[in-house]
Scaffold this active site. Structure first.
Site, PDB file in Angstrom:
ATOM      1  N   ASP A   1      47.564  45.636  51.172  1.00 21.92           N
ATOM      2  CA  ASP A   1      46.660  44.301  50.877  1.00 21.92           C
ATOM      3  C   ASP A   1      47.083  43.023  51.453  1.00 21.92           C
ATOM      4  O   ASP A   1      47.965  42.364  50.536  1.00 21.92           O
ATOM      5  CB  ASP A   1      46.525  44.056  49.284  1.00 21.92           C
ATOM      6  CG  ASP A   1      45.343  43.281  48.948  1.00 21.92           C
ATOM      7  OD1 ASP A   1      45.017  42.305  49.941  1.00 21.92           O
ATOM      8  OD2 ASP A   1      45.124  43.307  47.739  1.00 21.92           O
TER       9      ASP A   1
ATOM     10  N   TYR B   1      35.221  40.117  43.167  1.00 22.02           N
ATOM     11  CA  TYR B   1      35.168  38.557  43.756  1.00 22.02           C
ATOM     12  C   TYR B   1      34.162  37.941  42.984  1.00 22.02           C
ATOM     13  O   TYR B   1      33.362  38.271  42.158  1.00 22.02           O
ATOM     14  CB  TYR B   1      34.802  38.711  45.110  1.00 22.02           C
ATOM     15  CG  TYR B   1      35.799  39.312  45.875  1.00 22.02           C
ATOM     16  CD1 TYR B   1      36.827  38.621  46.424  1.00 22.02           C
ATOM     17  CD2 TYR B   1      35.844  40.592  46.729  1.00 22.02           C
ATOM     18  CE1 TYR B   1      37.642  39.151  47.372  1.00 22.02           C
ATOM     19  CE2 TYR B   1      36.821  41.170  47.484  1.00 22.02           C
ATOM     20  CZ  TYR B   1      37.793  40.220  47.619  1.00 22.02           C
ATOM     21  OH  TYR B   1      38.859  40.453  48.628  1.00 22.02           O
TER      22      TYR B   1
ATOM     23  N   SER C   1      46.279  39.610  49.565  1.00 20.42           N
ATOM     24  CA  SER C   1      47.119  39.236  48.463  1.00 20.42           C
ATOM     25  C   SER C   1      48.421  39.092  48.790  1.00 20.42           C
ATOM     26  O   SER C   1      48.920  37.855  48.219  1.00 20.42           O
ATOM     27  CB  SER C   1      47.177  40.450  47.414  1.00 20.42           C
ATOM     28  OG  SER C   1      45.973  40.906  46.802  1.00 20.42           O
TER      29      SER C   1
ATOM     30  N   GLN D   1      47.243  48.552  47.276  1.00 21.70           N
ATOM     31  CA  GLN D   1      47.952  47.476  47.060  1.00 21.70           C
ATOM     32  C   GLN D   1      49.090  47.315  47.921  1.00 21.70           C
ATOM     33  O   GLN D   1      49.368  46.099  48.585  1.00 21.70           O
ATOM     34  CB  GLN D   1      48.532  47.494  45.540  1.00 21.70           C
ATOM     35  CG  GLN D   1      47.269  47.090  44.934  1.00 21.70           C
ATOM     36  CD  GLN D   1      47.947  47.380  43.155  1.00 21.70           C
ATOM     37  OE1 GLN D   1      49.133  47.326  42.847  1.00 21.70           O
ATOM     38  NE2 GLN D   1      47.027  47.350  42.170  1.00 21.70           N
TER      39      GLN D   1
ATOM     40  N   ARG E   1      40.140  46.240  47.830  1.00 19.33           N
ATOM     41  CA  ARG E   1      41.307  45.822  47.072  1.00 19.33           C
ATOM     42  C   ARG E   1      41.325  46.226  45.773  1.00 19.33           C
ATOM     43  O   ARG E   1      42.445  46.053  44.986  1.00 19.33           O
ATOM     44  CB  ARG E   1      41.429  44.123  47.123  1.00 19.33           C
ATOM     45  CG  ARG E   1      41.422  43.811  48.466  1.00 19.33           C
ATOM     46  CD  ARG E   1      41.372  42.484  48.711  1.00 19.33           C
ATOM     47  NE  ARG E   1      42.345  41.587  48.171  1.00 19.33           N
ATOM     48  CZ  ARG E   1      42.265  40.308  47.770  1.00 19.33           C
ATOM     49  NH1 ARG E   1      41.203  39.644  48.093  1.00 19.33           N
ATOM     50  NH2 ARG E   1      43.452  39.794  47.426  1.00 19.33           N
TER      51      ARG E   1
HETATM   52  P1  NAD Z   1      39.511  34.698  46.722  1.00  9.14           P
HETATM   53  O1  NAD Z   1      40.405  34.330  47.697  1.00  9.14           O
HETATM   54  O2  NAD Z   1      38.362  35.397  47.097  1.00  9.14           O
HETATM   55  O3  NAD Z   1      39.062  33.499  45.852  1.00  9.14           O
HETATM   56  C1  NAD Z   1      40.001  32.776  45.057  1.00  9.14           C
HETATM   57  C2  NAD Z   1      39.441  32.477  43.642  1.00  9.14           C
HETATM   58  O4  NAD Z   1      38.463  31.610  43.689  1.00  9.14           O
HETATM   59  C3  NAD Z   1      38.716  33.576  43.010  1.00  9.14           C
HETATM   60  O5  NAD Z   1      39.384  33.824  41.856  1.00  9.14           O
HETATM   61  C4  NAD Z   1      37.309  33.304  42.694  1.00  9.14           C
HETATM   62  O6  NAD Z   1      36.857  33.880  41.537  1.00  9.14           O
HETATM   63  C5  NAD Z   1      37.289  31.874  42.757  1.00  9.14           C
HETATM   64  N1  NAD Z   1      36.073  31.253  42.990  1.00  9.14           N
HETATM   65  C6  NAD Z   1      35.237  31.348  43.972  1.00  9.14           C
HETATM   66  N2  NAD Z   1      34.282  30.802  43.860  1.00  9.14           N
HETATM   67  C7  NAD Z   1      34.480  29.782  42.994  1.00  9.14           C
HETATM   68  C8  NAD Z   1      33.860  28.385  42.310  1.00  9.14           C
HETATM   69  N3  NAD Z   1      32.706  28.094  42.581  1.00  9.14           N
HETATM   70  N4  NAD Z   1      34.475  27.894  41.281  1.00  9.14           N
HETATM   71  C9  NAD Z   1      35.567  28.197  40.840  1.00  9.14           C
HETATM   72  N5  NAD Z   1      36.052  29.317  41.404  1.00  9.14           N
HETATM   73  C10 NAD Z   1      35.511  30.164  42.285  1.00  9.14           C
HETATM   74  O7  NAD Z   1      40.132  35.650  45.425  1.00  9.14           O
HETATM   75  P2  NAD Z   1      41.255  36.658  45.576  1.00  9.14           P
HETATM   76  O8  NAD Z   1      42.262  35.858  45.211  1.00  9.14           O
HETATM   77  O9  NAD Z   1      41.276  37.209  46.760  1.00  9.14           O
HETATM   78  O10 NAD Z   1      40.783  37.681  44.337  1.00  9.14           O
HETATM   79  C11 NAD Z   1      39.870  38.177  44.234  1.00  9.14           C
HETATM   80  C12 NAD Z   1      39.652  39.160  43.159  1.00  9.14           C
HETATM   81  O11 NAD Z   1      40.359  40.418  43.652  1.00  9.14           O
HETATM   82  C13 NAD Z   1      40.392  38.610  41.703  1.00  9.14           C
HETATM   83  O12 NAD Z   1      39.958  39.155  40.844  1.00  9.14           O
HETATM   84  C14 NAD Z   1      41.934  39.348  42.120  1.00  9.14           C
HETATM   85  O13 NAD Z   1      42.261  39.647  40.757  1.00  9.14           O
HETATM   86  C15 NAD Z   1      41.233  40.781  42.626  1.00  9.14           C
HETATM   87  N6  NAD Z   1      42.221  41.550  43.228  1.00  9.14           N
HETATM   88  C16 NAD Z   1      42.480  42.814  42.757  1.00  9.14           C
HETATM   89  C17 NAD Z   1      43.274  43.491  43.196  1.00  9.14           C
HETATM   90  C18 NAD Z   1      43.605  44.890  42.597  1.00  9.14           C
HETATM   91  O14 NAD Z   1      43.076  45.452  41.867  1.00  9.14           O
HETATM   92  N7  NAD Z   1      44.595  45.647  43.106  1.00  9.14           N
HETATM   93  C19 NAD Z   1      44.043  43.252  44.267  1.00  9.14           C
HETATM   94  C20 NAD Z   1      44.026  41.747  44.937  1.00  9.14           C
HETATM   95  C21 NAD Z   1      42.919  41.217  44.040  1.00  9.14           C
END
Ligand code: NAD
Length: 391
Positions: free
Chosen positions: A130, A228, A133, A127, A121
């Protein structure tokens, strides 16, 4: 090559893998498109719209017999897996890290399994593909609406002749894609919003939405690989739960979205924290799963009211409750992936490609995804390999 769009087997699943608008994209990529009768009806997408877009409407039996590439949102049932044949491809959100047994079964049948939820991701070019997302965006938006609907007061500050209503105080735990969308939606409804995450990088994203970032004095910071979070140690988890409890009791609405890939969702909100909340408060647990979620006592797909008057909503599949938006987005993810992996109307598997190495789980009778193969090997040695739901 024929691509087949299935009618999802689970009665509560209202999404469909490809919408009528997506049929043209698949045809441009060289596919003849088959759609199982009624595939889109739970998202208000009728067979006629698919036929008008150039698809052929078929029965389920015809689809599984004729399609070279089967397109689905969620995992197939064991009965469906039994009907698949060597050389067919199956594309969907197959959750292979939580259900490696499915990967083993698909490999045994000679099926090429491609899972959108293993998409790398952090690459800009992934993107449009994805799906995690795109579905998390829908879920986060809907979580704020579900909370607002269940809450007995207004979200915004309202000044009327009948008095002033103070705004709701909303706390969002886990500020990845879903959490940020929940924050944005709660803010648009006028609530005072705070966000918390173990990844320090999320602070600026939370603040850019006009919310406050909650920093714990316990200072748990757990940025893991690929953007992550990593799983917390037992001590870190205890410190986090203890300190969060004090903040939770000062909020009216709690939305939890925390996930760690391949692990059960972390427990952030203990029974004691729920007991300390004020009657009428609402909790939406997007991490709810059969083995427990982010909130003690939450049950997937159920709404419960505790003895002290707290409504806990186990919101395990919010995208399905907005099936048209979720399907539109997912359909674009699928067609982008197919465009990427198709050449001259045929699927080209190239495991040396960074993206394909992530999403291709089984091929040529083997489990080719390293992480899934490792899990299966660990299981054969007697361990579970991962702390995952038992499904
Ligand atoms: P996810 O669904 O895996 O988790 C949701 C959120 O829960 C995350 O922000 C994670 O840090 C948080 N989390 C996990 N354990 C926790 C805890 N014990 N206490 C509090 N919070 C906790 O995450 P996601 O929404 O799929 O996104 C993961 C990462 O990937 C993010 O940094 C997001 O910005 C990134 N991302 C990047 C791109 C890209 O660069 N194109 C695209 C999508 C997501």
């Amino acid at each position: 090559m024929k691509a087949g769009v299935v009618k999802e087997a689970a009665p509560e699943e209202r999404r469909v893998a490809v919408v009528p608008d997506g049929v043209g994209k698949l045809r441009s990529a060289g596919f003849e498109v088959l759609v199982e009768r009624g595939a889109g009806e739970r998202a208000w997408l009728g067979d006629a719209a698919y036929a008008d877009a150039g698809a052929t409407i078929v029965s389920g039996a015809e689809l599984y017999a004729d399609a070279d590439v089967i397109l689905t949102v969620t995992r197939p049932t064991a009965d469906v897996v039994e009907t698949l044949r060597t050389g067919q491809a199956l594309i969907g959100m197959l959750a292979p890290l939580t259900d490696p047994g499915l990967a083993a079964a698909l490999a045994a049948r000679g099926v090429t399994a491609i899972s959108l939820d293993r998409m790398p991701r952090t690459l800009t070019r992934t993107q449009p593909m994805d799906a995690l997302s795109s579905q998390a965006n829908v879920a986060g938006y809907k979580a704020a609406l579900v909370a607002a609907t269940e809450f007995g007061r207004f979200f915004p500050l309202l000044i009327t002749a009948a008095g002033t209503a103070r705004p709701a105080k909303v706390l969002v735990l886990g500020t990845g894609v879903a959490g940020l969308q929940a924050i944005g939606t709660a803010r648009r409804l006028g609530a005072v919003v705070t966000g918390y995450d173990v990844r320090p990088a999320s602070r600026t994203e939370v603040e850019s939405l006009g919310a406050t970032f909650l920093e714990l004095t316990a200072g748990v910071s757990a940025a893991g690989e690929g953007g992550y979070a990593r799983e917390l140690t037992a001590e870190e988890r205890q410190a986090q739960q203890d300190e969060l409890a004090g903040h939770i009791s000062r909020h009216d609405v709690l939305i939890t979205t925390a996930q760690v890939p391949g692990r059960r969702p972390p427990l952030l909100v203990t029974e004691d924290a729920i007991k300390a909340m004020t009657a009428g408060s609402v909790v939406v647990d997007m991490g709810a799963s059969p083995l427990g979620g982010n909130v003690a006592g939450s049950r997937p797909g159920e709404t419960i009211v505790t003895g002290n008057g707290i409504t806990i909503i186990g919101a395990d599949n919010l995208p399905s409750s907005m099936p048209t938006a979720a399907s539109n987005a997912y359909s674009r993810n699928i067609s982008s992936l197919l465009e990427y992996m198709t050449s001259d109307g045929a699927l080209t598997i190239d495991l040396s490609d960074e993206i394909q190495a992530g999403v291709v789980i089984t091929h040529d009778g083997q489990v080719v995804h390293r992480g899934v193969a490792d899990l299966l090997a660990a299981e054969q040695k007697g361990g579970t390999g991962v702390d995952r739901p038992a499904d």
